[in-house]
Enzyme design. Structure first.
Site, mmCIF file in Angstrom:
data_model
loop_
_atom_site.group_PDB
_atom_site.id
_atom_site.type_symbol
_atom_site.label_atom_id
_atom_site.label_comp_id
_atom_site.label_asym_id
_atom_site.label_seq_id
_atom_site.Cartn_x
_atom_site.Cartn_y
_atom_site.Cartn_z
ATOM 1 N N TYR A 144 0.848 -1.257 -0.496
ATOM 2 C CA TYR A 144 0.369 -0.098 0.200
ATOM 3 C C TYR A 144 0.878 1.449 0.179
ATOM 4 C CZ TYR A 144 -3.158 4.004 1.533
ATOM 5 O OH TYR A 144 -3.945 4.588 2.044
ATOM 6 N N ASP A 245 9.742 2.131 0.075
ATOM 7 C CA ASP A 245 8.935 3.150 0.914
ATOM 8 C C ASP A 245 8.653 2.758 2.808
ATOM 9 O OD1 ASP A 245 6.606 4.450 1.941
ATOM 10 O OD2 ASP A 245 5.343 3.695 0.120
ATOM 11 N N LYS A 273 5.197 9.119 9.163
ATOM 12 C CA LYS A 273 4.769 8.879 9.733
ATOM 13 C C LYS A 273 5.522 8.922 11.117
ATOM 14 C CE LYS A 273 1.513 5.278 7.838
ATOM 15 N NZ LYS A 273 0.238 5.721 8.084
HETATM 16 N N1 PLP Z 1 3.705 4.414 2.222
HETATM 17 C C1 PLP Z 1 2.931 3.155 3.259
HETATM 18 C C2 PLP Z 1 3.687 2.397 3.210
HETATM 19 C C3 PLP Z 1 1.978 3.464 4.085
HETATM 20 O O1 PLP Z 1 1.772 2.636 5.190
HETATM 21 C C4 PLP Z 1 1.511 4.658 4.049
HETATM 22 C C5 PLP Z 1 0.329 4.981 4.627
HETATM 23 O O2 PLP Z 1 -0.194 3.876 5.526
HETATM 24 C C6 PLP Z 1 1.527 5.430 2.803
HETATM 25 C C7 PLP Z 1 2.207 5.499 1.713
HETATM 26 C C8 PLP Z 1 0.126 6.838 2.730
HETATM 27 O O3 PLP Z 1 0.250 7.853 3.581
HETATM 28 P P1 PLP Z 1 -0.973 8.797 3.819
HETATM 29 O O4 PLP Z 1 -1.914 7.998 4.902
HETATM 30 O O5 PLP Z 1 0.181 9.504 4.685
HETATM 31 O O6 PLP Z 1 -1.309 9.740 3.377
#
Ligand code: PLP
Length: 445
Positions: A144, A245, A273
């Site tokens: 995700y 990521d 985060k």
């Molecule tokens: N990338 C990863 C691995 C994530 O876990 C998340 C959100 O949980 C995102 C991107 C997207 O982040 P945001 O919710 O701050 O837009």
């Protein structure tokens, strides 16, 4: 013990008239009678508007790494308020925070800030595609990466008939333009042969390989070191940018994130985060030659980028994570919690295992952990799904969906651990009883 959610339920009915599904993010809707509304949270604990108290292992999907309302970070944020907000100009502190990130994550030669994980990954994909001049990308199945059109796709393993070729690629949301489908390829985690085959056939069009090596959105299923090193080499061979990521793993599983833990370097990596302990800030970082494209044609920016409050919070959070043993404390708690849960489950002969890292681990009710999303889909998560609401009743707030790991923060203390294991033991016994009852009912039917 039965919690009352009377006030949350009444508020849900009211909120739904103004906010679709009564919430501001689809994932916060847990059902008409189960959606919680927060009164406040402190440390590792959260109180809903009915006054129910929880030890929280969701932590806002990971950001609150030190705990809610951490006084050190909030004090810094208050100083950030005094700076003034946003200016359509930069401040000196941006350099300090970027330098700290480079120190903690060697792959982060240069850094640009944004507000959310979504924005950071969006920027990384754009940079990778501009650098390679290739428009497509690969996503690891089950990954995700936020809520923008290029990543809102999934590999349709559930409906897949292997006799008919590769699984279909389907949009994860209505409204995602179907014309983007041809830009998205999928590969299962830990299968370097599949990745190589995909790259052999399509590398002329693929500019980026996007991966969460600890799948923070798929039960912390973890890439092996061997797979990551193979993937690293394949990306180099086929001129594909490896985007790691680290929105969930960054500054959590180690100071240098999953890259430090496993020992490799991304071309580009994304953070959010944990970097701000809940204040909205994110970063895309990576090789200087790729990052410098923002000075040569690649658009990056945003009105709220580096808001003085979020930046001050990130500065303090990263200082704490870098210079104190907070991360060691967090992972020790996670390991102790998992050991305690194991003892309870072993005593009842319940097969189980943990995936990921103590600070964000997945719990599986099988002897061996899945190695990718395909395995996960075939695993039996009935026990987890039955147990999660029982844990909520006991004041232990884990995600109802077993795909989300259990997040630990520095504020989880010995009392939290004791209460958690006590509640877990009761919830496990209640789950066993419920599943036995269900089996008996099915046998009669
Ligand atoms: N990338 C990863 C691995 C994530 O876990 C998340 C959100 O949980 C995102 C991107 C997207 O982040 P945001 O919710 O701050 O837009």
């Amino acid at each position: 013990m039965r919690r009352s959610l009377q006030r949350s339920n009444a508020h849900f009915a009211k909120a739904s008239r103004k906010l679709p599904m009564g919430v501001s993010s689809n994932f916060r809707y847990w059902g008409d009678k189960k959606t919680l509304y927060v009164d406040h949270a402190r440390g590792a604990r959260l109180w809903d508007i009915d006054g129910n108290e929880y030890i929280d292992y969701r932590l806002g999907y990971g950001p609150n790494i030190l705990g809610y309302a951490d006084p050190r970070v909030d004090e810094a944020a208050r100083e950030g308020i005094n700076v003034g907000g946003v200016f359509a100009l930069s401040t000196e502190l941006e350099f300090d925070v970027a330098s700290r990130i480079s120190k903690m994550v060697p792959a982060a030669e240069m850094v640009r800030f944004s507000n959310s994980g979504t924005e950071a990954v969006m920027a990384a994909l754009r940079l990778a595609k501009a650098f390679t001049g290739k428009d497509s990308h690969i996503i690891v199945e089950g990954g995700y990466h936020g809520v923008f059109d290029s990543v809102l796709w999934y590999s349709d393993i559930e409906e897949w008939d292997p006799a008919l070729g590769a699984p279909g690629v389907e949009p994860d949301s209505d409204g995602v333009p179907m014309m983007l489908k041809k830009l998205t390829h999928f590969t299962p985690l830990n299968d370097a042969n599949h990745l190589e085959d995909l790259l052999k056939r399509h590398s002329h069009e693929i500019g980026a390989f996007l991966i969460e090596p600890i799948m923070g959105n798929c039960c912390s299923i973890t890439a092996t070191r061997e797979y990551l090193l193979d993937a690293r080499a394949l990306c180099e061979k086929f001129d594909v940018m490896m985007i790691v990521d680290e929105v969930k793993t960054g500054f959590r599983v180690a100071r240098g994130g999953v890259q430090e833990l496993i020992g490799f370097k991304a071309d580009l990596c994304t953070f959010a985060k944990a970097m701000g302990n809940g204040y909205p800030i994110s970063a895309v970082a990576g090789r200087k030659d790729i990052m410098m494209q923002v000075a040569d044609g690649v658009t990056h920016g945003g009105t709220y980028t580096c808001h003085s409050v979020s930046l001050a919070a990130a500065n303090k959070t990263l200082e704490i994570l870098d210079e104190t043993p907070a991360l060691e404390t967090i992972s020790r708690y996670g390991d102790d919690m998992n050991a305690g849960m194991s003892k309870i489950l072993h005593a009842r002969n319940i097969p189980h295992c943990f995936t990921g890292h103590g600070s964000m681990s997945g719990l599986f009710f099988s002897e061996t952990a899945p190695t990718n999303y395909r395995d996960w889909l075939e695993s039996d998560y009935t026990f987890y799904d039955t147990m999660a609401p029982r844990l909520h009743e006991r004041g232990i707030l884990c995600e109802p969906d077993s795909r989300e790991p259990w997040f630990v923060c520095e504020a989880h203390d010995a009392k939290c651990l004791e209460e958690t294991l006590h509640g877990f033991e009761i919830a496990v016994d209640e789950t066993l009883e419920e599943l036995d009852r269900n089996k008996a009912v099915q046998a009669i039917a």
